[in-house]
Scaffold this motif. Structure first.
Motif, PDB file in Angstrom:
ATOM      1  N   VAL A 110      -4.975  10.192 -15.499  1.00 34.79           N
ATOM      2  CA  VAL A 110      -5.335  10.643 -16.896  1.00 34.79           C
ATOM      3  C   VAL A 110      -6.458   9.631 -17.542  1.00 34.79           C
ATOM      4  CG1 VAL A 110      -4.618  10.342 -19.334  1.00 34.79           C
ATOM      5  CG2 VAL A 110      -3.005  10.693 -17.365  1.00 34.79           C
ATOM      6  N   ILE A 111      -7.449  10.164 -18.281  1.00 33.21           N
ATOM      7  CA  ILE A 111      -8.532   9.464 -18.513  1.00 33.21           C
ATOM      8  C   ILE A 111      -8.113   8.995 -19.941  1.00 33.21           C
ATOM      9  CG2 ILE A 111     -10.937   9.599 -19.328  1.00 33.21           C
ATOM     10  CD1 ILE A 111     -11.328  12.115 -17.870  1.00 33.21           C
ATOM     11  N   ASP A 112      -7.575   7.641 -20.104  1.00 30.90           N
ATOM     12  CA  ASP A 112      -7.006   6.909 -21.122  1.00 30.90           C
ATOM     13  C   ASP A 112      -7.832   7.167 -22.546  1.00 30.90           C
ATOM     14  OD1 ASP A 112      -5.443   5.902 -18.887  1.00 30.90           O
ATOM     15  OD2 ASP A 112      -5.985   3.937 -19.400  1.00 30.90           O
ATOM     16  N   GLU A 113      -9.024   6.960 -22.549  1.00 29.61           N
ATOM     17  CA  GLU A 113      -9.695   7.197 -23.772  1.00 29.61           C
ATOM     18  C   GLU A 113      -9.552   8.435 -24.449  1.00 29.61           C
ATOM     19  OE1 GLU A 113     -13.023   6.769 -20.616  1.00 29.61           O
ATOM     20  OE2 GLU A 113     -11.010   6.001 -20.744  1.00 29.61           O
ATOM     21  N   SER A 145      -8.517   7.361 -34.984  1.00 31.83           N
ATOM     22  CA  SER A 145      -9.748   7.392 -35.995  1.00 31.83           C
ATOM     23  C   SER A 145     -10.189   8.646 -36.219  1.00 31.83           C
ATOM     24  CB  SER A 145     -10.652   6.384 -35.378  1.00 31.83           C
ATOM     25  OG  SER A 145     -11.183   7.133 -34.087  1.00 31.83           O
ATOM     26  N   GLU A 146     -11.033   8.877 -37.252  1.00 32.81           N
ATOM     27  CA  GLU A 146     -12.078   9.991 -37.297  1.00 32.81           C
ATOM     28  C   GLU A 146     -12.749  10.487 -36.154  1.00 32.81           C
ATOM     29  OE1 GLU A 146     -11.608  12.231 -39.850  1.00 32.81           O
ATOM     30  OE2 GLU A 146     -10.441  11.069 -41.550  1.00 32.81           O
ATOM     31  N   ALA A 147     -13.459   9.313 -35.506  1.00 31.90           N
ATOM     32  CA  ALA A 147     -14.007   9.929 -34.185  1.00 31.90           C
ATOM     33  C   ALA A 147     -13.360  10.367 -33.394  1.00 31.90           C
ATOM     34  CB  ALA A 147     -14.833   8.277 -33.980  1.00 31.90           C
ATOM     35  N   GLN A 148     -12.112   9.751 -33.086  1.00 35.83           N
ATOM     36  CA  GLN A 148     -11.415  10.249 -31.960  1.00 35.83           C
ATOM     37  C   GLN A 148     -10.819  11.862 -32.415  1.00 35.83           C
ATOM     38  OE1 GLN A 148      -8.752   6.667 -32.255  1.00 35.83           O
ATOM     39  NE2 GLN A 148      -8.922   6.489 -30.106  1.00 35.83           N
ATOM     40  N   GLN A 150     -12.503  13.872 -34.062  1.00 27.60           N
ATOM     41  CA  GLN A 150     -13.612  14.861 -33.643  1.00 27.60           C
ATOM     42  C   GLN A 150     -13.749  14.957 -32.428  1.00 27.60           C
ATOM     43  OE1 GLN A 150     -15.427  16.439 -35.986  1.00 27.60           O
ATOM     44  NE2 GLN A 150     -14.591  15.798 -37.877  1.00 27.60           N
ATOM     45  N   GLU A 151     -13.849  13.993 -31.573  1.00 24.18           N
ATOM     46  CA  GLU A 151     -13.767  14.166 -30.055  1.00 24.18           C
ATOM     47  C   GLU A 151     -12.630  15.031 -29.578  1.00 24.18           C
ATOM     48  OE1 GLU A 151     -14.985  13.816 -25.967  1.00 24.18           O
ATOM     49  OE2 GLU A 151     -16.189  13.178 -28.070  1.00 24.18           O
ATOM     50  N   ALA A 152     -11.296  14.953 -29.858  1.00 22.82           N
ATOM     51  CA  ALA A 152     -10.365  15.771 -29.688  1.00 22.82           C
ATOM     52  C   ALA A 152     -10.634  17.159 -29.785  1.00 22.82           C
ATOM     53  CB  ALA A 152      -9.220  15.389 -30.130  1.00 22.82           C
ATOM     54  N   ARG A 153     -11.205  17.682 -31.253  1.00 21.05           N
ATOM     55  CA  ARG A 153     -11.454  18.830 -31.731  1.00 21.05           C
ATOM     56  C   ARG A 153     -12.526  19.613 -30.693  1.00 21.05           C
ATOM     57  NH1 ARG A 153     -12.649  17.920 -36.503  1.00 21.05           N
ATOM     58  NH2 ARG A 153     -10.952  18.885 -37.592  1.00 21.05           N
ATOM     59  N   HIS A 154     -13.740  18.735 -30.428  1.00 24.93           N
ATOM     60  CA  HIS A 154     -14.640  19.312 -29.481  1.00 24.93           C
ATOM     61  C   HIS A 154     -14.001  19.437 -28.162  1.00 24.93           C
ATOM     62  CE1 HIS A 154     -17.313  18.729 -32.602  1.00 24.93           C
ATOM     63  NE2 HIS A 154     -17.643  17.311 -32.359  1.00 24.93           N
TER      64      HIS A 154
END
Length: 217
Positions: A110-113, A145-148, A150-154
């Motif tokens: 798993v890529i943890d981040e 976080s909001e950044a996380q 957004q990354e998950a959405r993409h």
């Protein structure tokens, strides 16, 4: 109650894509809220703060998180026991954000981040080698976080595009194989029974028509 677009609702969801809300993804839950088919308290990863955010946007009253959909808790991380992993790739297929890497019959990791803690890989594993461990003491939006988001959405959007592309490629391979069989049948000289040839042709042409219908659908 305000009339709100589903995209605006989706923007307030944590994008873990965990399906605990009862819908296949965060966007599906957002559409259900916008249509009045779902309440705003069905997202455990968003927790109490998520309900407050959705209440402010939709004009609906703040209410407790629905116990039927889960409890608010710390953000979890999927961990694969490498000694027990058999490389079946089922967890890779289950992960909505493609944060698990590995190949068939090889150990996965798993890529943890990038892990959203959605938990969908756990029931997918046939040898129970995936566990969940908390990586925060905070819960809800305080753990995410909001950044996380957004990354998950993409990553989820890319995951959906990849699955659609693979499905199309699979259909193309099946159609090519069916066409090859049809061409072979038409040039086959060993079969002398026209009725038998026609039956085979009908089966293959029906398969091609079904493939075209799935693609257009």
């Amino acid at each position: 109650m305000n009339t709100v677009h589903a995209d605006d609702i989706d923007a307030l969801l944590p994008q873990t894509q965990c399906t605990r809300c009862g819908y296949p993804d965060c966007a599906g839950y957002a559409r259900a809220i916008a249509a009045g088919e779902a309440d705003i308290n069905q997202c455990p990863p968003g927790g109490a703060e998520g309900i407050v955010r959705l209440a402010a946007l939709t004009g609906r009253p703040v209410q407790p998180l629905s116990a039927a959909h889960g409890l608010e808790g710390p953000r979890m991380l999927a961990v694969i026991d490498e000694d027990w992993c058999i490389g079946c790739t089922l967890c890779i297929k289950a992960c909505p954000v493609d944060c698990i890497v590995g190949t068939n019959k090889q150990m996965h990791t798993v890529i943890d981040e990038l892990c959203t803690g959605c938990e969908l890989c756990v029931p997918a594993c046939p040898v129970d080698c995936i566990s969940l461990t908390p990586v925060t003491t905070a819960t809800g939006w305080a753990a995410w976080s909001e950044a996380q988001a957004q990354e998950a959405r993409h990553r989820y959007a890319w995951h959906q595009e990849r699955r659609a592309r693979e499905a199309r490629e699979h259909e193309d391979r099946l159609e090519a194989k069916a066409r090859h069989k049809l061409e072979h049948l038409e040039t086959q000289t060993r079969l002398t029974d026209p009725a038998q040839i026609e039956r085979k042709r009908a089966v293959i042409e029906a398969a091609l028509a079904k493939a075209r219908q799935r693609r257009s659908g």
